[in-house]
Design an enzyme around this catalytic site. Structure first.
Site, PDB file in Angstrom:
ATOM      1  N   TYR A  43      30.777  54.326 -34.764  1.00  0.00           N
ATOM      2  CA  TYR A  43      31.748  53.323 -34.300  1.00  0.00           C
ATOM      3  C   TYR A  43      32.506  52.688 -35.451  1.00  0.00           C
ATOM      4  CZ  TYR A  43      31.033  52.915 -29.238  1.00  0.00           C
ATOM      5  OH  TYR A  43      31.023  53.113 -27.887  1.00  0.00           O
TER       6      TYR A  43
ATOM      7  N   GLU B 107      40.773  54.385 -37.633  1.00  0.00           N
ATOM      8  CA  GLU B 107      41.892  54.006 -36.775  1.00  0.00           C
ATOM      9  C   GLU B 107      42.729  52.902 -37.408  1.00  0.00           C
ATOM     10  OE1 GLU B 107      40.388  53.039 -32.849  1.00  0.00           O
ATOM     11  OE2 GLU B 107      39.106  54.818 -32.867  1.00  0.00           O
TER      12      GLU B 107
END
Lengths: 311, 228
Positions: B150, B157
């Site tokens: 994660y 991102e």
């Protein structure tokens, strides 16, 4: 012969299960509302509108009108208490929601400093359209506030604070966004000029009058002394003839008013706001329509919820 | 006898994804199985593609191009699960595809790798669960790998969006300015900054949700070792 055996009510906190209040000598014909008032004597800051009382911690909230004697309790009743948080009466709720758009739009109209670039501060738009749009927007919200104070009669007393904050954010936020574009120095007036604006204006006025007529009609419906509930029907006022086709013409007229405002201003954000409002009001209208249809066996089948013959 | 008893209690605790209360009908199950198998295969293709391209080139640069098509296809295919996938689709199309200069960034490799590993585990997890035969390893992997994957994915991102910012500002990509006929404006550059800011509340929520899920699902491993 003593007729009344007094009841006792033990109030427990629904989360901790601890007893927080004990009421004795309670009249068996007391309502839940009465009990809430008694409860407030021990906890003055918990006014009745904030109190939720239940017979079971996971059960339904008891309504204020329910009578102690008719509840499935012994002479010592145990109730569970939940604090619903700060509540605001409906009138205050709506006034708070509407004052925002009214004032924020005007801030943009008068181009208060720091909103637009410095050289435009406190100037006014050269387009007459912009002034008239401001008048319409202002009229719309002034009308709403007047209706809130003088026309509407509200059922449930209150609304939780966080819902009010959310609603205000929606109304205030969107009106600021709309007003920003309409009053912008680079605003472009409608493509078809005066004609487009005037047609929009006529439609706007009709929808405002229509909306007001419906509100008055619904209000009179409630005021009738007749205990039997009836659904609204058309009256002599031509604006109410929309009841022939829809269950909630007030929403129909409201959408109509915003569609006309979109046409008058030719502003995409206004159209988008109209769309959102339409979606929300359709959901409410469908719910109301379903409730009417279920309650009244002779409910007119021609009627739709919000758009004649369509929705 | 005791083994069977331990087996049933394990099943009662170990059930996570397939809601044993009602269970989907046969047709729905078939659809879901096929869908999940296809998605697992798709992400395996992407993983294999990455490895092969790396071996061929000997460097990380330009690996995006080797998996561009299947990435777009399989990530967009996942639109069928609306959930947190919205951000993935956004990253794929609205950022990485749209801003060519960003495609050679290492940050792209970072999030693609993170997504790939996550998705292979996740889809196998769902597939096995639907067939009521979930290997403990898959379940463990699903609820453990995320600790690293994660943050890795999010970092990739965010770095990618950040890298795209100057190009978006320079070219005015996807932006609309005043004046125009419909009196509307949209600044994609500001929008991207808002998106980055939204990670601040959203990512911890997702992360802690997974941690809580992990406790619930894997928490009683200790119980079993005691029983044994």
């Amino acid at each position: 012969m003593s007729r009344t055996t007094f009841f006792e009510v033990a109030v427990l906190d629904a989360n901790t299960r601890e007893q927080i209040c004990f009421l004795d000598k309670v009249d068996p014909y007391s309502t839940i509302g009465n009990i809430k008032c008694l409860f407030q004597k021990s906890y003055p800051h918990w006014y009745p509108a904030r109190q939720a009382l239940k017979l079971d911690p996971k059960g339904k909230i008891l309504r204020d009108e329910e009578i102690l004697l008719h509840l499935p309790v012994g002479t010592t009743a145990t109730m569970f208490f939940i604090d619903l948080g700060p509540q605001l009466g409906w009138t205050m709720v709506f006034l708070a929601e509407y004052i925002g758009p009214l004032l924020t739009y005007l801030l943009f109209y008068f181009r208060v400093p720091y909103i637009y670039s410095h050289r435009y501060a406190s100037t006014s738009s050269p387009h007459p359209v912009v002034t008239r749009a401001c008048a319409c927007h202002t009229f719309h919200y002034v009308k709403r506030m007047i209706e809130t104070i003088f026309v509407h009669r509200f059922t449930h007393g209150t609304m939780p604070l966080r819902i009010i904050v959310r609603n205000c954010a929606y109304y205030w936020g969107f009106s600021a966004w709309l007003a920003y574009y309409i009053n912008h120095p680079l605003y472009t007036p409608p493509s078809y000029g005066e004609i487009q604006f005037n047609y929009g204006l006529i439609m706007f006025v009709m929808c405002e009058l229509g909306n007001f007529s419906i509100h008055v009609t619904l209000n009179n419906l409630r005021g009738d002394g007749i205990r039997g509930r009836r659904y609204p029907i058309p009256t002599k006022n031509p604006f109410t003839w929309l009841f022939l086709f829809v269950s909630c013409p007030n929403y129909t007229y409201e959408v109509g008013a915003w569609v006309s405002f979109s046409i008058m201003t030719q502003c995409l954000p206004v159209a988008f706001y109209t769309l959102l409002g339409f979606i929300q009001m359709s959901i409410w209208a469908k719910g109301k329509h379903r409730a009417y249809s279920r309650e009244f066996k002779d409910y007119p089948s021609l009627r739709m919820a919000i758009i004649p013959l369509i929705l | 006898m005791s083994a069977a008893a331990a087996g049933t209690s394990k099943a009662a605790h170990g059930d996570v994804a397939p809601k044993k209360r009602r269970g989907p009908g046969a047709l729905a199950t078939a659809y879901l199985v096929i869908y999940n198998v296809v998605m697992t295969a798709g992400w395996l293709v992407i993983a294999v593609g990455l490895v092969r391209a790396y071996l061929a080139r000997g460097s990380y640069h330009g690996l995006y191009y080797s998996i561009e098509k299947p990435l777009k296809f399989f990530q967009t295919g996942a639109m069928l699960e609306v959930r947190e996938v919205m951000s993935r689709v956004f990253l794929t199309w609205a950022v990485t595809h749209s801003v060519r200069e960003v495609q050679s960034e290492d940050s792209v490799l970072l999030f693609v790798t993170a997504w790939t590993v996550t998705e292979i585990i996740r889809y196998s997890f769902y597939t096995f669960s639907l067939l009521n035969h979930l290997p403990f390893l898959i379940k463990w992997a699903r609820y453990t790998f995320f600790f690293v994957l994660y943050p890795m994915g999010v970092t990739g991102e965010l770095l990618t969006i950040y890298a795209a910012l100057p190009y978006v500002q320079k070219t005015g990509l996807y932006s609309v300015t005043l004046p125009n006929k419909y009196n509307f404006s949209f600044d994609y550059h500001s929008f991207l900054i808002l998106v980055m800011i939204s990670y601040i509340p959203l990512f911890p929520q997702l992360y802690f949700h997974m941690i809580r899920q992990r406790k619930k699902v894997l928490g009683h491993i200790e119980d079993y070792s005691k029983v044994e």
